[in-house]
Design a protein around this motif. Structure first.
Motif, mmCIF file in Angstrom:
data_model
loop_
_atom_site.group_PDB
_atom_site.id
_atom_site.type_symbol
_atom_site.label_atom_id
_atom_site.label_comp_id
_atom_site.label_asym_id
_atom_site.label_seq_id
_atom_site.Cartn_x
_atom_site.Cartn_y
_atom_site.Cartn_z
ATOM 1 N N GLN A 1 40.137 30.560 28.641
ATOM 2 C CA GLN A 1 40.453 30.106 29.994
ATOM 3 C C GLN A 1 39.606 30.827 31.043
ATOM 4 N N ALA A 2 39.447 32.146 30.884
ATOM 5 C CA ALA A 2 38.658 32.919 31.851
ATOM 6 C C ALA A 2 37.194 32.512 31.817
ATOM 7 N N THR A 3 36.665 32.293 30.619
ATOM 8 C CA THR A 3 35.262 31.889 30.493
ATOM 9 C C THR A 3 35.005 30.560 31.181
ATOM 10 N N GLU A 4 35.918 29.624 31.004
ATOM 11 C CA GLU A 4 35.773 28.314 31.651
ATOM 12 C C GLU A 4 35.868 28.457 33.167
ATOM 13 N N THR A 5 36.789 29.281 33.638
ATOM 14 C CA THR A 5 36.955 29.503 35.082
ATOM 15 C C THR A 5 35.718 30.121 35.705
ATOM 16 N N LEU A 6 35.051 30.984 34.957
ATOM 17 C CA LEU A 6 33.898 31.713 35.498
ATOM 18 C C LEU A 6 32.573 30.988 35.301
ATOM 19 N N ARG A 7 32.626 29.819 34.707
ATOM 20 C CA ARG A 7 31.385 29.074 34.492
ATOM 21 C C ARG A 7 30.694 28.810 35.836
ATOM 22 N N GLY A 8 29.443 29.230 35.954
ATOM 23 C CA GLY A 8 28.691 29.013 37.191
ATOM 24 C C GLY A 8 28.814 30.138 38.202
ATOM 25 N N ALA A 9 29.712 31.100 37.968
ATOM 26 C CA ALA A 9 29.826 32.243 38.888
ATOM 27 C C ALA A 9 28.523 33.042 38.839
ATOM 28 N N ASP A 10 28.070 33.525 40.005
ATOM 29 C CA ASP A 10 26.772 34.197 40.045
ATOM 30 C C ASP A 10 26.834 35.639 40.539
ATOM 31 N N SER A 11 28.050 36.194 40.653
ATOM 32 C CA SER A 11 28.176 37.588 41.088
ATOM 33 C C SER A 11 29.542 38.116 40.671
ATOM 34 N N GLN A 12 29.655 39.449 40.658
ATOM 35 C CA GLN A 12 30.947 40.047 40.354
ATOM 36 C C GLN A 12 31.989 39.652 41.404
ATOM 37 N N ALA A 13 31.574 39.600 42.674
ATOM 38 C CA ALA A 13 32.497 39.244 43.745
ATOM 39 C C ALA A 13 33.069 37.842 43.540
ATOM 40 N N GLU A 14 32.185 36.907 43.151
ATOM 41 C CA GLU A 14 32.640 35.538 42.903
ATOM 42 C C GLU A 14 33.544 35.490 41.681
ATOM 43 N N ALA A 15 33.174 36.224 40.632
ATOM 44 C CA ALA A 15 34.000 36.260 39.425
ATOM 45 C C ALA A 15 35.368 36.860 39.731
ATOM 46 N N SER A 16 35.386 37.919 40.528
ATOM 47 C CA SER A 16 36.647 38.566 40.894
ATOM 48 C C SER A 16 37.538 37.615 41.684
ATOM 49 N N ARG A 17 36.942 36.893 42.634
ATOM 50 C CA ARG A 17 37.735 35.954 43.439
ATOM 51 C C ARG A 17 38.345 34.869 42.569
ATOM 52 N N ARG A 18 37.548 34.307 41.676
ATOM 53 C CA ARG A 18 38.050 33.235 40.811
ATOM 54 C C ARG A 18 39.164 33.739 39.892
ATOM 55 N N LEU A 19 38.971 34.918 39.323
ATOM 56 C CA LEU A 19 39.989 35.451 38.423
ATOM 57 C C LEU A 19 41.276 35.793 39.166
ATOM 58 N N THR A 20 41.137 36.334 40.370
ATOM 59 C CA THR A 20 42.319 36.645 41.178
ATOM 60 C C THR A 20 43.132 35.389 41.436
ATOM 61 N N ASP A 21 42.456 34.297 41.704
ATOM 62 C CA ASP A 21 43.137 33.026 41.990
ATOM 63 C C ASP A 21 43.925 32.502 40.802
ATOM 64 N N ILE A 22 43.493 32.824 39.581
ATOM 65 C CA ILE A 22 44.174 32.247 38.413
ATOM 66 C C ILE A 22 44.989 33.273 37.619
ATOM 67 N N LEU A 23 45.224 34.453 38.177
ATOM 68 C CA LEU A 23 46.014 35.446 37.453
ATOM 69 C C LEU A 23 47.376 34.900 37.005
ATOM 70 N N PRO A 24 48.096 34.166 37.869
ATOM 71 C CA PRO A 24 49.372 33.603 37.406
ATOM 72 C C PRO A 24 49.188 32.642 36.223
ATOM 73 N N GLU A 25 48.118 31.829 36.262
ATOM 74 C CA GLU A 25 47.867 30.894 35.168
ATOM 75 C C GLU A 25 47.500 31.629 33.880
ATOM 76 N N LEU A 26 46.747 32.721 34.016
ATOM 77 C CA LEU A 26 46.394 33.508 32.837
ATOM 78 C C LEU A 26 47.644 34.132 32.214
#
Length: 205
Positions: free
Chosen positions: A65-90
């Protein structure tokens, strides 16, 4: 009269100086590297065989799930934002796996700065240090844990693809060299980083 150094003593001093210099450079590179990656850290409820097996099942589901969410992310900041948004789903994903396997453990997903030891993987390794990590804590989270790198997606990359995946995510040639050079120099660099991390921790106490 000034005593002259024995050639062996002089050699040892030069080697020590070079090692410390190499360590300082490697430590600086590790700090830069830590600003560009996100680790994945899954902690089992206990060290029982059953809990360790469950940990790996949770890992597989969360990693997918995390790998799919981070597809296309180009920085740690972007990856962090995306992961923060889906923590409940994870958390829900992990909880579903736990329940499906007959357990009622609680589970928590979080993003947190975490201290990691030097760790070797298939095709690369990361030096010891503080890294941002997606942490999944199962039950008491008292068992052996599993960790890798979710951004860039090095956990799922073939060993031969690691340099390309890392470079595409913004790592420099120097940073890629630090984590992929599997030779004696590579080992010395990591030992130097560990030495400097220890010294830094003692000096800040």
């Amino acid at each position: 009269m000034k005593q002259r150094l024995h050639p062996i003593e002089l050699t040892l001093m030069i080697v020590a100086a070079l090692a410390l210099t190499s360590g300082a450079v490697a430590l600086h590179t590790q700090s830069q590297l830590a600003e560009k990656v996100v680790r994945l850290h899954v902690l089992a409820n206990s060290d029982s065989e059953e809990d360790q097996a469950l940990k790996l099942k949770v890992r597989d589901a969360v990693l997918e799930q995390a790998t799919e969410t981070l597809r296309g992310a180009d920085s740690q900041a972007e990856a962090s934002r995306r992961l923060t948004d889906i923590l409940p789903e994870l958390e829900e994903t992990a909880r579903a796996v736990i329940t499906a396997n007959g357990y009622d453990y609680g589970v928590r997903a979080e993003l947190a700065e975490t201290s990691f030891p030097t760790k070797e993987y298939d095709g690369f390794a990361l030096p010891a240090g503080e890294y941002l990590a997606l942490r999944v804590l199962i039950g008491e989270a008292a068992g052996q844990n599993w960790w890798c790198v979710v951004f860039p997606p090095l956990c799922t990359a073939a060993a031969s693809d690691v340099p390309t995946v890392a470079l595409d995510a913004g790592l420099t040639d120097q940073e890629v060299a630090l984590i992929t050079e599997a030779d004696e120099g590579y080992i010395l660099k990591f030992k130097s980083v560990e030495l400097w991390q220890t010294l830094k921790a003692k000096l800040t106490k």
